[in-house]
Design a protein around this motif. Sequence first.
Motif: not given
Lengths: 344, 656
Positions: A4, A7-8, A10-11, A14-15, A17-18, A21-22, A28-29, A57, A61, B392, B455, B466, B473, B476-477, B498
């Motif tokens: 667990a 995993l935590r 790791f996620t 990921g987030v 990193a996401g 990059t966003l 660069s888009m 939006l 949210l 949304v 979980w 992710v 992105v 758009l690239d 990713i």
Amino acid sequence: MKIANMLRGFTALGVVAGIFTLTTGCESMIVFDPKGPIGAQQRDLINFTILLCLIILVPVLLLTAWIVWRFRDKKNNNAPYQPIWSHSTKLEIIWWGIPILVILVLAIATARYTYALDPAKPLESEKKPVTIQVTSLNWKWLFQYPEQGIATVNYLVIPERTPIKFELTSDGPMNSFWVPQLGGMIYTMSGMSTTLYLQADEPGNYMGTGANFTGREFAKMGFTAKAVTQADFDKWVTEAKGSGNALTDEGYQKLALPGISDRITYASIPSGLFEKIVHEYSMSRGAPPGITRKAQTLSGEKAAEHTEGGQLPPGNNAQKDVHDMGNSGQSNHHMDGMHMNHGK
Amino acid sequence: MIDQIKDFASWFFVTGDPLIYGADVAIVLTMAAIVIVLTYFKKWGWLWREWLTTVDHKRVGIMYIIASLLMLFRGGVDALMMRTQLAFPDMKFLSPEHYNEVFTTHGVIMILFMAMPLMFGLFNIAVPLQIGARDVAFPFLNSLSFWLFFFGAMLFNMSFVIGGSANAGWLSYPPLSELTGSPGVGEDFYIWGVQISGIGSLMTGINFIVTIVKMRAPGMTWSKVPMFTWSVLSSCIAIIVAFPVLTVTLALLFLDRFLGAHFFTMDGGGNAMMYVNLIWMWGHPEVYIVVLPAFGIFSEIVATFSKKRLFGYGSMVFAMISISLMAYFTWLHHFFTMGSGADVNLFFAITTMIIAIPTGVKIFNWLFTMYRGRITITTPMLWTIGFIPCFVIGGMTGVMLSVAPADFQFHNSYFLIAHFHQVLIGGVAFGYFAGLSYWWPKMFGFKLNETIGKWAFWTWNIGFYVCFMPQYVVGLDGMTRRVSSYGWDTGWWALNFISTIGGFLMGLGFLFQVWQIAHSIKFMEKDTTGDPWGARTLEWSIPSPAPMYNFAMTPIVTDRDDWWEEKERIAAGKAPKAKPELEPIHMPKNSPLPFIQSICWFIVGFGLVFHWLWIAIPGFIGVAATMLAHSFNYDTDYYIPVDEIKRMEAEARGGV
């Protein structure tokens, strides 16, 4: 629980990193980095729609987060509880009304831009547009310059600050012609000719690609659109004309065979080749020679495999069509009728 | 002779790829294991009597769900193979041909053989129970629908080891899907797999419309129909109009391929864009067909777990019905870039935007159902809450795509891929997972484990963002969909890498779900109340799992959330509703014909795929024979006597 925790971690990674990059990726888009008037207007329109959508939006949210937090079932939660309350005309009017207004604004903007950015609409410019005839082949791009009498494969040279009138068709599966930094895409379809006006505002190499799936080597259908100054363009045309490599009708037949290709420059082109490519499909009864031949070549390995054992490839009755070969292109026809849209 | 057989075999079976050999071995071992287990435990008779020939909507529903979860596994493995291939530039994991087959199969399976049957499974489980009916209107037809779906799916699925898979994309645009572009049998597998299961889908649509219109319990006027049932009705209205279009479109494509017609070839007077129009006339409503029932599920769950009436019932119903009708006027937004001119594009851009309004309004209604309620965060509720931000954002990018001139920059790019995965995973998959865990106790009589379920939710949800946020992105690239590889020079690799991590996280989420189910079966806590969530609608008023006849006495409905109001009355010390006397219950008899007829359809499909009429014609004869046999069978029903009902009720409520 070890897994667990792993995993935590790791996620979380990921987030992070996401998000990273966003946020960094935006610079660069290439769609947000246009180099021509069409691309620039499309970027503005995209930004406008994003802003308009965010009006709904972001509150939604925030509201979601607040409501879930405020009304969660927990001891000592003193938030009001009204299990019967299930209707409010006032609220309903608000949340039907706001989206309707937003969509109304968006619809008006869309209407304006749809006509303004109609791909077939000529660009306003003092300069005379350069016509380039684009043919998507299996799996390469042929670009013909009818006024200059030259052609290229898999690369494109265009003068800057000059409207380019692309006429597009396909000799094979339909594809889609896209140079993101200059502006949006348009389909290439066999037997039809579509029109797309684009312009580059400054010299540079712009990525171009085929956007509609066409089979095995689809991924290799990228090309470069190189914008240069008028002087460099004229120089390049002269060089291309002097390169001595002529595109003949037979040469085209060979080029049109399925397969990938390097960049090629042709010093001359047979007159009316583009029109012939369009006609071949739209006017033929039964399969024209080209398409029959392609059917056999495409099935290549498999067909050979199938026929070895005396077994006809299932469903492949391409041979049948060979008899109809002579009939293609016999009728009289009007080219204009086949254009999906006309330059005005 | 031996050479001939060898040649035949090497053409008939797909060879040359280690992944396929692995699959071959796995298929053989699985089949052998199933046969051995059934024989060892002497379960063949049980399988035949209780499941293969059943016409009970609850069992049909369970079979739909099992089949769709298997398909989710298959489609998911396809997805992970694609993500692996795209993790780094110039990967050599899948060849371009193989990659094309994998993404085609992924799309077809996920939409037609995963989402649709999972949806039908939930229809079958919940709708008759919610409206107080004993079964669907046409139980025999219901069983036939399931088996047609099942054998259609099997026909399509076997293509990757026999004959070769379709590889022209999930909608098989011509001319790529014509003989010129796809000479092998893959496209024919596609046509017949989808065709056979599509007939089943159409019949399910008809069946549920009739069920909902004609079989509601006395007193259940239209304004008292539960929201999930409303959503099923609106979805089925879309089904019965959309699926005939699909049937005709694929039939025409088959005529092109089989008889050399020219409906969709540019030569010979056809037009490929005709196909694109037709397939999206089915394809776009299809998107709403699968998402509307998810809206219904969310409505049930939000009300139940907020312990509050659904907010804006009338508004919700209006929104759903209008979505199912407007879905027919939006198809062209899938090809704004075909060059049809500004007038056409503008019309479809605006219709597409308009449909976003009722869709958005529903979100507010769910939010205000929670507002001033008491929210319990169970797994079904967690999926629902997770759905809201996801849908949304997906809706917002959908509106962005609907702006025709801007769509010229999004079309066929990864931006589009990210958008529709966001609405289909965040909307449809999350919704069905919510529904599955919500109705699980009603299906099997025990709850799924909450901890493992949470979980599963978190890995799915985080994995989703992710995986798909980077795709917006990279789209758009300039990265277009369906590319099997890309170069280092494009600058796309970090985002793709990713995205691949996210894909595998979702795969992990699926494993959690499998574990959740296995764990819950092993350590099940029997639900003795029949109403483990404190829910609101009729299905929770009967024991779990529901007895074969559903309701011993036909319920008389007086309120919108009838079961909730009844519980309130009892809690307030008032007398519960008077119950009518028990009467013998009229039930349909099981029948082997749906199963047998679907096998015959499978044989027809297989014969036509390979153009072997000597197989197809006997198949057709079998179909006709089973139809005749059924039409002359007058012994299709029976009555359960009152004593038997009393015994079964006592048994079912034994724990109470």
